[in-house]
Design an enzyme around this catalytic site. Structure first.
Site, PDB file in Angstrom:
ATOM      1  N   ASN A   9      42.249  43.878  25.157  1.00  0.00           N
ATOM      2  CA  ASN A   9      41.785  43.117  25.354  1.00  0.00           C
ATOM      3  C   ASN A   9      41.596  43.390  27.228  1.00  0.00           C
ATOM      4  O   ASN A   9      42.817  42.950  27.698  1.00  0.00           O
ATOM      5  CB  ASN A   9      43.066  41.517  24.886  1.00  0.00           C
ATOM      6  CG  ASN A   9      43.275  40.669  25.817  1.00  0.00           C
ATOM      7  OD1 ASN A   9      42.012  40.281  26.624  1.00  0.00           O
ATOM      8  ND2 ASN A   9      44.506  39.880  25.208  1.00  0.00           N
ATOM      9  N   TRP A  10      40.421  42.688  27.956  1.00  0.00           N
ATOM     10  CA  TRP A  10      40.345  43.120  29.202  1.00  0.00           C
ATOM     11  C   TRP A  10      40.794  41.887  29.960  1.00  0.00           C
ATOM     12  O   TRP A  10      41.418  41.933  31.146  1.00  0.00           O
ATOM     13  CB  TRP A  10      38.649  43.408  29.281  1.00  0.00           C
ATOM     14  CG  TRP A  10      38.324  44.416  28.827  1.00  0.00           C
ATOM     15  CD1 TRP A  10      38.893  45.401  28.383  1.00  0.00           C
ATOM     16  CD2 TRP A  10      36.840  45.050  29.404  1.00  0.00           C
ATOM     17  NE1 TRP A  10      37.658  46.254  28.139  1.00  0.00           N
ATOM     18  CE2 TRP A  10      36.695  45.823  28.060  1.00  0.00           C
ATOM     19  CE3 TRP A  10      35.924  44.386  29.983  1.00  0.00           C
ATOM     20  CZ2 TRP A  10      35.286  47.030  28.151  1.00  0.00           C
ATOM     21  CZ3 TRP A  10      34.911  45.061  29.933  1.00  0.00           C
ATOM     22  CH2 TRP A  10      34.320  45.899  29.284  1.00  0.00           C
ATOM     23  N   HIS A  96      46.612  33.880  22.124  1.00  0.00           N
ATOM     24  CA  HIS A  96      47.151  35.004  23.176  1.00  0.00           C
ATOM     25  C   HIS A  96      48.191  34.211  24.455  1.00  0.00           C
ATOM     26  O   HIS A  96      48.457  32.864  24.008  1.00  0.00           O
ATOM     27  CB  HIS A  96      46.186  35.718  23.749  1.00  0.00           C
ATOM     28  CG  HIS A  96      46.386  36.496  24.625  1.00  0.00           C
ATOM     29  ND1 HIS A  96      47.642  36.633  25.891  1.00  0.00           N
ATOM     30  CD2 HIS A  96      46.513  37.862  24.190  1.00  0.00           C
ATOM     31  CE1 HIS A  96      48.453  38.093  25.045  1.00  0.00           C
ATOM     32  NE2 HIS A  96      47.193  38.486  25.406  1.00  0.00           N
ATOM     33  N   GLY A 174      52.229  44.089  29.645  1.00  0.00           N
ATOM     34  CA  GLY A 174      52.147  44.252  30.713  1.00  0.00           C
ATOM     35  C   GLY A 174      53.591  44.509  31.593  1.00  0.00           C
ATOM     36  O   GLY A 174      53.935  44.804  33.129  1.00  0.00           O
ATOM     37  N   SER A 214      52.188  46.631  26.056  1.00  0.00           N
ATOM     38  CA  SER A 214      52.789  48.317  26.458  1.00  0.00           C
ATOM     39  C   SER A 214      52.001  49.380  25.574  1.00  0.00           C
ATOM     40  O   SER A 214      52.805  50.691  25.757  1.00  0.00           O
ATOM     41  CB  SER A 214      54.055  47.842  27.097  1.00  0.00           C
ATOM     42  OG  SER A 214      53.603  46.943  28.316  1.00  0.00           O
ATOM     43  N   GLY A 235      46.129  45.355  26.207  1.00  0.00           N
ATOM     44  CA  GLY A 235      46.093  45.308  27.147  1.00  0.00           C
ATOM     45  C   GLY A 235      44.997  45.915  28.399  1.00  0.00           C
ATOM     46  O   GLY A 235      44.060  46.778  28.275  1.00  0.00           O
ATOM     47  N   GLY A 236      46.991  46.153  29.881  1.00  0.00           N
ATOM     48  CA  GLY A 236      46.486  47.156  30.651  1.00  0.00           C
ATOM     49  C   GLY A 236      45.780  48.992  30.662  1.00  0.00           C
ATOM     50  O   GLY A 236      44.503  49.034  31.043  1.00  0.00           O
TER      51      GLY A 236
HETATM   52  P1  13P Z   1      49.409  45.264  27.828  1.00  0.00           P
HETATM   53  O1  13P Z   1      48.815  45.868  26.511  1.00  0.00           O
HETATM   54  O2  13P Z   1      48.322  45.252  29.145  1.00  0.00           O
HETATM   55  O3  13P Z   1      50.546  44.699  28.021  1.00  0.00           O
HETATM   56  O4  13P Z   1      48.948  43.894  26.912  1.00  0.00           O
HETATM   57  C1  13P Z   1      48.833  43.452  25.130  1.00  0.00           C
HETATM   58  C2  13P Z   1      48.429  42.139  25.281  1.00  0.00           C
HETATM   59  O5  13P Z   1      48.656  41.257  25.290  1.00  0.00           O
HETATM   60  C3  13P Z   1      46.658  42.372  24.508  1.00  0.00           C
HETATM   61  O6  13P Z   1      46.694  40.750  24.392  1.00  0.00           O
END
Ligand code: 13P
Length: 251
Positions: A9-10, A96, A174, A214, A235-236
């Site tokens: 998920n960018w 989300h 995050g 994370s 995410g990240g």
């Molecule tokens: P992170 O991997 O940056 O914690 O984000 C997770 C997320 O919200 C994926 O949709």
């Protein structure tokens, strides 16, 4: 049997040239490697059509991060499910926590979005998860059950079979603070049991439930080793081909 899936998920990251480059890098890395899971990238609307042209869809699935709760019309700035589908994308993230929290998405809107996604042959990646306060006051099972019931349990068993779920504890998104693999397993097992109670064992066993929050190369293998964790929503760590592939390789 349910699929193992790693989905990126960018979020609101990368310009179009940066996004195309990242997609090309992930695609190239997948070429030389037989992944033991489906791999998907969910990218900003502005990137969908261009990225669709540079990836091999046999190797890498493409999705949006949201879609509108209306099919067309006077909704300035919105992007509909048919528009997303017309780019070549076949997945869409819905519900989300950032959409729920910052854009006021409710279960009612989400039911409309899920319906439009399914009508347009998009596979919803539907997110659930509790905030820190709910984790600490012990109401997290109840909160997640309510999100499932209100957002999805109006679907028929056949329709529900098309949904991918993602459990994303909001306190882990995050923050660098991952749920432990036992915490993830506990909630994923609870989600599967809740699905079983509504739709029966076969549907529950066939539903892919991803973990998000994370997730990174260093913790993915332990999370994915849990029996009810069928992959990750990333995410990240999805913003660099190397770390994203590190997670893909955790299977
Ligand atoms: P992170 O991997 O940056 O914690 O984000 C997770 C997320 O919200 C994926 O949709």
């Amino acid at each position: 049997m349910r699929k193992n899936i790693v989905a990126g998920n960018w979020k609101m990251n990368t310009t179009l040239p940066e996004g195309i480059k990242l997609a090309e890098e992930v695609n190239a890395a997948l070429k030389g490697f037989s992944a033991k899971c489906d791999v998907v990238i969910c990218v900003p609307f502005t990137h969908l059509a261009s990225i669709n042209n540079v990836i091999d869809k046999e190797l890498l699935g493409l999705g949006a991060e949201n879609c509108a709760n209306h099919v067309k019309g006077a909704y300035t700035g919105e992007v509909s499910a048919p528009m997303v589908a017309s780019t070549g994308a076949t997945y869409v993230i819905l519900g989300h926590s950032e959409r729920r929290q910052y854009y006021g998405e409710t279960s009612e809107t989400l039911r409309e979005k899920v319906r439009l996604a399914l009508d347009n042959n998009l596979t919803p990646i539907f997110c659930v998860g509790e905030v820190l306060e709910e984790r600490e006051n012990g109401s997290y099972f109840e909160v997640v059950k309510c999100q499932l019931e209100e957002g999805l349990f109006n679907l028929s068993a056949e329709e529900f079979g098309k949904i991918i779920l993602a459990y994303e504890p909001v306190w882990a998104i995050g923050t660098g603070k991952t749920a432990t693999d036992d915490q993830a397993q506990e909630m994923h097992a609870f989600i599967r049991k809740t699905i079983e109670e509504k739709y029966g064992k076969e549907v529950a066993e066939n539903t892919s439930i991803l973990y998000g929050g994370s997730c990174k190369p260093s913790n993915a293998a332990a999370l994915f080793a849990k029996p009810d964790v069928d992959g990750g929503l990333i995410g990240g760590a999805a913003l660099e081909a190397e770390s994203f592939m590190g997670i893909v390789k955790a299977f």
